[in-house]
Design an enzyme around this catalytic site. Structure first.
Site, mmCIF file in Angstrom:
data_model
loop_
_atom_site.group_PDB
_atom_site.id
_atom_site.type_symbol
_atom_site.label_atom_id
_atom_site.label_comp_id
_atom_site.label_asym_id
_atom_site.label_seq_id
_atom_site.Cartn_x
_atom_site.Cartn_y
_atom_site.Cartn_z
ATOM 1 N N GLN A 56 0.742 -1.322 -0.223
ATOM 2 C CA GLN A 56 0.004 -0.128 -0.007
ATOM 3 C C GLN A 56 0.883 1.358 -0.035
ATOM 4 O OE1 GLN A 56 -2.353 1.670 3.608
ATOM 5 N NE2 GLN A 56 -3.902 1.492 2.096
ATOM 6 N N TYR A 96 -5.740 10.732 4.134
ATOM 7 C CA TYR A 96 -4.630 11.105 3.414
ATOM 8 C C TYR A 96 -4.510 11.928 2.003
ATOM 9 C CZ TYR A 96 -3.551 8.195 7.556
ATOM 10 O OH TYR A 96 -3.616 8.022 8.962
ATOM 11 N N GLY A 108 -9.182 -6.624 9.043
ATOM 12 C CA GLY A 108 -7.988 -6.011 9.757
ATOM 13 C C GLY A 108 -7.482 -6.564 11.209
HETATM 14 C C1 LIG Z 1 -3.550 -0.971 13.691
HETATM 15 C C2 LIG Z 1 -4.176 -0.427 12.573
HETATM 16 C C3 LIG Z 1 -3.591 0.047 11.553
HETATM 17 C C4 LIG Z 1 -4.242 0.578 10.363
HETATM 18 N N1 LIG Z 1 -3.505 1.183 9.414
HETATM 19 C C5 LIG Z 1 -3.948 1.356 8.114
HETATM 20 C C6 LIG Z 1 -3.019 1.561 7.136
HETATM 21 O O1 LIG Z 1 -2.069 1.949 7.185
HETATM 22 N N2 LIG Z 1 -3.633 1.761 5.707
HETATM 23 C C7 LIG Z 1 -5.065 1.676 5.692
HETATM 24 O O2 LIG Z 1 -5.588 1.800 4.678
HETATM 25 N N3 LIG Z 1 -5.870 1.099 6.713
HETATM 26 C C8 LIG Z 1 -5.305 1.111 7.980
HETATM 27 N N4 LIG Z 1 -6.124 0.517 8.998
HETATM 28 C C9 LIG Z 1 -7.526 0.241 8.455
HETATM 29 C C10 LIG Z 1 -7.655 -1.164 8.403
HETATM 30 O O3 LIG Z 1 -7.092 -1.344 7.054
HETATM 31 C C11 LIG Z 1 -9.127 -1.591 8.060
HETATM 32 O O4 LIG Z 1 -9.813 -0.916 7.207
HETATM 33 C C12 LIG Z 1 -9.978 -1.606 9.410
HETATM 34 O O5 LIG Z 1 -9.176 -2.105 10.356
HETATM 35 C C13 LIG Z 1 -11.255 -2.078 9.246
HETATM 36 O O6 LIG Z 1 -11.247 -3.534 9.297
HETATM 37 P P1 LIG Z 1 -11.487 -4.427 10.650
HETATM 38 O O7 LIG Z 1 -13.070 -4.029 10.953
HETATM 39 O O8 LIG Z 1 -11.501 -5.738 9.854
HETATM 40 O O9 LIG Z 1 -10.461 -4.345 11.361
HETATM 41 C C14 LIG Z 1 -5.413 0.176 10.162
HETATM 42 C C15 LIG Z 1 -6.381 -0.502 11.118
HETATM 43 C C16 LIG Z 1 -5.747 -0.830 12.252
HETATM 44 C C17 LIG Z 1 -6.505 -1.739 13.165
#
Ligand SMILES: Cc1cc2nc3c(=O)[nH]c(=O)nc-3n(C[C@H](O)[C@H](O)[C@H](O)COP(=O)(O)O)c2cc1C
Length: 355
Positions: free
Chosen positions: A98, A178, A308
């Site tokens: 990414q 971003y 995530g």
């Molecule tokens: C610790 C953490 C770091 C994240 N960093 C990013 C990132 O660098 N880029 C991004 O697009 N989303 C980031 N996200 C969002 C996740 O990609 C994802 O969209 C979000 O966790 C929702 O999915 P989930 O409910 O299955 O956790 C992050 C989420 C978490 C928990």
């Protein structure tokens, strides 16, 4: 067993299953933006995903927005990422990088004293994560037209370097407030030139960045992530349905590998709105569990499901889903802390599947 464990085509790749690991910043790189052996181990542990999308990686040093995040600019960074991709491929996994340019969601102390850049000089609310702890964001500097062309080109060159490092493809981070979303959204973009104003103007930057990436590595190795109405990092938009409908209609004929849409309590079902407008693989994420993911695949609302927190805490998530096994809970205290704890020490179901 439902469709999660069937194969799916994403651009030029065929994935072994429809479980995708979400991009997640973990802040385990060094101060030079170099990911070390722990990073390779972390991703290799999760190679059972049909596709891993890495944490956000800065395409150029000015794009860094958080302490200890990795880059894909220098030869040393490329060499380090090669170890990551080799470790994942050795376990039969696939991995996209990414590309995340944080724009105004940064701080001078993260970018060698420079002022963060943005479409317009509008300060976001909140605080940056810097080596000195959390500090208020500053007012960013409005980008000039030549600089915008330069950053578009930077995305293309970063994509080329990611492929050189062995990645199977690249994802443009156009979500979470971003730089691409700062251009896309009316609240953070008050430009009067071709990169602002109408939705066509506001979408131009993201579309040009994608085109630059596709020109370098082929559109079938390029995806994009969006998160309509996430309202994170001070993003506001006067007409988000119109903005994202337009954006996705422009993606239609680009023959991208995928469109990745993460939803967080949006007032509208953007999957229903956007999926019919896109003709490639559609990845849905945000708060899914096994049952809701299977339901989305079953009724055709998505081609793959993105997890995530569940992947962060369960390196063997596909095995656990197959067996109906309980899941480990993510520990928020170690999401961004340095070191192995809370990173590569989440337990596998059994020692035999440990990686
Ligand atoms: C610790 C953490 C770091 C994240 N960093 C990013 C990132 O660098 N880029 C991004 O697009 N989303 C980031 N996200 C969002 C996740 O990609 C994802 O969209 C979000 O966790 C929702 O999915 P989930 O409910 O299955 O956790 C992050 C989420 C978490 C928990």
């Amino acid at each position: 067993m439902g469709q999660l464990f069937t194969s799916v085509s994403i651009g030029r790749h065929t994935l072994a299953n429809r479980l995708v690991m979400a991009p997640m910043t973990r802040s385990r790189a060094d101060d030079e933006g170099i990911p070390g052996d722990l990073v390779a181990q972390y991703y290799a542990q999760r190679a059972g995903a049909g596709l891993i999308i890495t944490e956000g990686v800065f395409p150029v040093a000015m794009g860094k927005g958080y302490v200890r995040t990795p880059g894909i600019e220098t030869d040393a960074q490329i060499a380090a990422w090669k170890k990551v991709t080799e470790a994942v491929h050795a376990k039969g996994g696939r991995i996209f990088m990414q590309l995340m340019h944080c724009g105004r969601i940064s701080h001078p102390s993260l970018i060698n004293g420079a002022t963060p850049v943005a479409p317009s000089a509008i300060k976001p609310e909140g605080q940056a994560w810097t080596p000195e702890g959390q500090v208020d964001y500053v007012t960013p500097r409005e980008l000039g037209l030549a600089e915008i062309t330069g950053i578009v080109n930077d995305y293309g060159q970063a994509a080329r370097r990611a492929i050189a490092a062995g990645f199977d493809g690249v994802e443009l981070h156009a979500a979470s407030g971003y730089l691409p979303e700062q251009f896309l959204s009316s609240g953070s973009n008050q430009r009067q030139d071709p990169y602002g104003g109408s939705v066509a103007g506001r979408a131009r930057f993201a579309l040009e960045a994608l085109a630059a990436m596709a020109a370098q590595v082929g559109a079938d190795r390029v995806g994009i992530k969006i998160s309509p109405e996430m309202n994170f990092n001070s993003i506001t938009d006067a007409a988000p349905q119109e903005t994202y409908t337009y954006m996705v209609e422009q993606l239609r004929d680009m023959n991208l590998a995928y469109l990745h849409v993460a939803l967080f309590g949006a007032g509208v079902d953007y999957h229903a709105l956007l999926r019919p407008r896109f003709n490639g693989a559609y990845l849905a994420g945000g708060g899914l569990d096994q049952a809701t993911a299977e339901a989305m695949l079953a009724d055709g609302r998505a081609d793959a499901a993105v997890f995530g927190g569940a992947f962060l805490a369960n390196p063997d998530l596909p095995v656990r889903f197959r067996q109906g096994a309980p899941l480990n809970t993510p520990d928020k205290n170690t999401f961004y802390s340095p070191g192995a704890q809370g990173y590569i020490d989440y337990p596998f179901l059994s020692a035999t599947s440990a990686g």
